[in-house]
Enzyme design. Structure first.
Site, PDB file in Angstrom:
ATOM      1  CD  GLU B  47      83.235  44.818 100.079  1.00 31.57           C
ATOM      2  OE1 GLU B  47      82.111  44.956  99.428  1.00 31.57           O
ATOM      3  OE2 GLU B  47      83.793  46.096 100.311  1.00 31.57           O
ATOM      4  CE  LYS B 120      84.163  49.474  98.855  1.00 27.27           C
ATOM      5  NZ  LYS B 120      83.167  48.660  99.493  1.00 27.27           N
ATOM      6  CB  CYS B 157      82.531  46.338  96.840  1.00 32.97           C
ATOM      7  SG  CYS B 157      80.823  46.157  96.754  1.00 32.97           S
TER       8      CYS B 157
END
Lengths: 297, 297
Positions: B47, B120, B157
């Site tokens: 990331e 995300k 993540c």
């Protein structure tokens, strides 16, 4: 949870079952008494602990094994719970109406009252595990059960593979997830495949603890059970019952033999863990509609 | 997947990042070339691999680090993907519009074309990880990305802690879940707590493999990154990138140092595993409505 203390001692009765239901029930009752003597406040029995695992063949005569929700197993467990002053999670083949049966977990509080019951929602079906023949899927959803030890998220066996079930229980306030289960090796599988299956079974349930910040207890059977119909599907129930904390950390794990497994659960950890890992805060409930679909094609 | 062969070689670039973005990007490009030389067909970067992890303080000046979707990082990765004939999963701080930024994974196919991107969806926020300040939550949902290597379920993540995200990708046909990530120990935590966190991080992602019958690859950063603003929040990125198969079985796991981790994924296993463990068949989509609630109280 409702107790003044933050610690709770749980016992998982990881036993083998034989062909005589009365003997199996007696074994369960003895184990509850022994666990209570050793300080357990909550005693969890494996799935369908009064009988051998009978779903190895589709036989209408086997529905004779079913009993009403408040039948003899429930009465015996309730009496035992009251005498031993423990909360008991049992499991029965429930006869709800003619031609309508469930795989049902029952929770008896320490005063002997039925705290609630849960009818298995996810039903497996594969060679030697013909559960869709015997068990009508539960129609009451994923509702935790309030007891004197707090709100218990009781699910059953195949449910353990579905993160949805664990999440729904947690969202309804469950403080502990409980899985009575009956899971076995296929003796024809090689050792590495058996090992992957056992690992997967622990990982998925420990992940329910992680995802929801609550402890998990899974109580399995042990022992070899022959296939008394065709001989085709003998099962080696793999044991390895376990209790993990809200980070998925193992607190206790059984062997593959008969035993009563004890663990101490610290009830105050969930609040602490959820403050550091606040998944409930961040769920994208606006974007989860697809979870209600069979497949997104 | 679309390849004639059933085997796919993946590489996870587990590197440390320093204060100079150009150097970090050069490191990523070198690693892609090295991985391709070693036969990788798919290369996954951590990331936000072009910068240090900058969310340690809320500073409007740091939005200068953001770049457009088709900005310099994307161009460089695309050129590298084309030259090396590999599929690349990268990660950028995306400037979408003035005052509107995302944490975005980008996928470059081996012809250098952008195969797709993923913004995300779940955004964390806790001391030293002020992501809600920088990253607007994704508004495009959980959509896998089609590439010449098949349909990739790219998440980022914090998404890794949410079974819902993994499930939605699997239901949309994802054949592999991919998590670029940046997860670190708090140096103030004792060793046993650090260990529980690392275990929980692997368990939850391995469980996504189990629940969905597809492999998972998670690529983390390594190294110590100081807090250049207040000094309060240094981070020790814990590495331990891994690839697991559709039963959650570890295929490869990195150390806590810089390395390129390789794994062979057998694409034919998902079909075989899902036949034996048919969870998609048995999901109770009629009873999951509560998943769309924040809490069921």
């Amino acid at each position: 949870m409702n107790e003044s203390t933050e610690a709770m001692r749980v016992a998982l009765v990881q036993h083998a079952m034989g062909p005589v239901p009365e003997q199996n029930l007696a074994t369960s009752l003895d184990a509850i008494a022994e666990a209570a003597d050793h300080g357990a406040q909550l005693v969890i029995l494996p799935e369908l602990h009064v009988t051998e695992y009978f779903c190895k063949a589709q036989d209408p005569a086997l529905f004779d094994l079913a009993e009403p929700l408040n039948g003899p197993t429930c009465s015996a467990l309730a009496e035992c719970a009251r005498e031993c002053r423990v909360v008991v999670v049992g499991s029965i083949f429930e006869h709800r109406a003619p031609g309508l049966a469930h795989n049902t977990a029952i929770v008896l509080d320490r005063d002997g009252q039925m705290a609630g019951y849960y009818r298995k929602m996810h039903i497996p079906d594969d060679p030697g595990y013909y559960e869709k023949y015997y068990f009508t899927p539960g129609d009451q959803g994923f509702e935790p059960i309030d007891t004197s030890l707090g709100r218990l998220g009781v699910l059953v066996c195949w449910d353990q593979w579905f993160p949805e079930a664990a999440r729904l229980m947690a969202l309804a306030g469950a403080e502990l997830l409980i899985y009575p289960t009956a899971i076995a090796y296929d003796p024809n599988d090689p050792a590495d495949e058996q090992s992957r299956q056992l690992d997967a079974w622990q990982i998925i349930q420990r992940a329910h603890a992680v995802a929801n910040g609550i402890p998990v207890a899974a109580c399995n059977r042990v022992g070899h059970e022959p296939d008394r119909t065709s001989g085709q599907y003998p099962a080696e129930f793999w044991g390895h019952s376990f209790v993990c904390g809200p980070q998925g950390e193992l607190l206790a794990e059984a062997s593959d033999g008969a035993e009563i497994l004890y663990a101490e659960i610290d009830r105050s950890r969930s609040e602490r863990i959820r403050r550091v890992w606040p998944y409930l805060r961040d769920r994208r409930t606006d974007a989860y509609q697809g979870l209600l679909s069979r497949y997104r094609d």
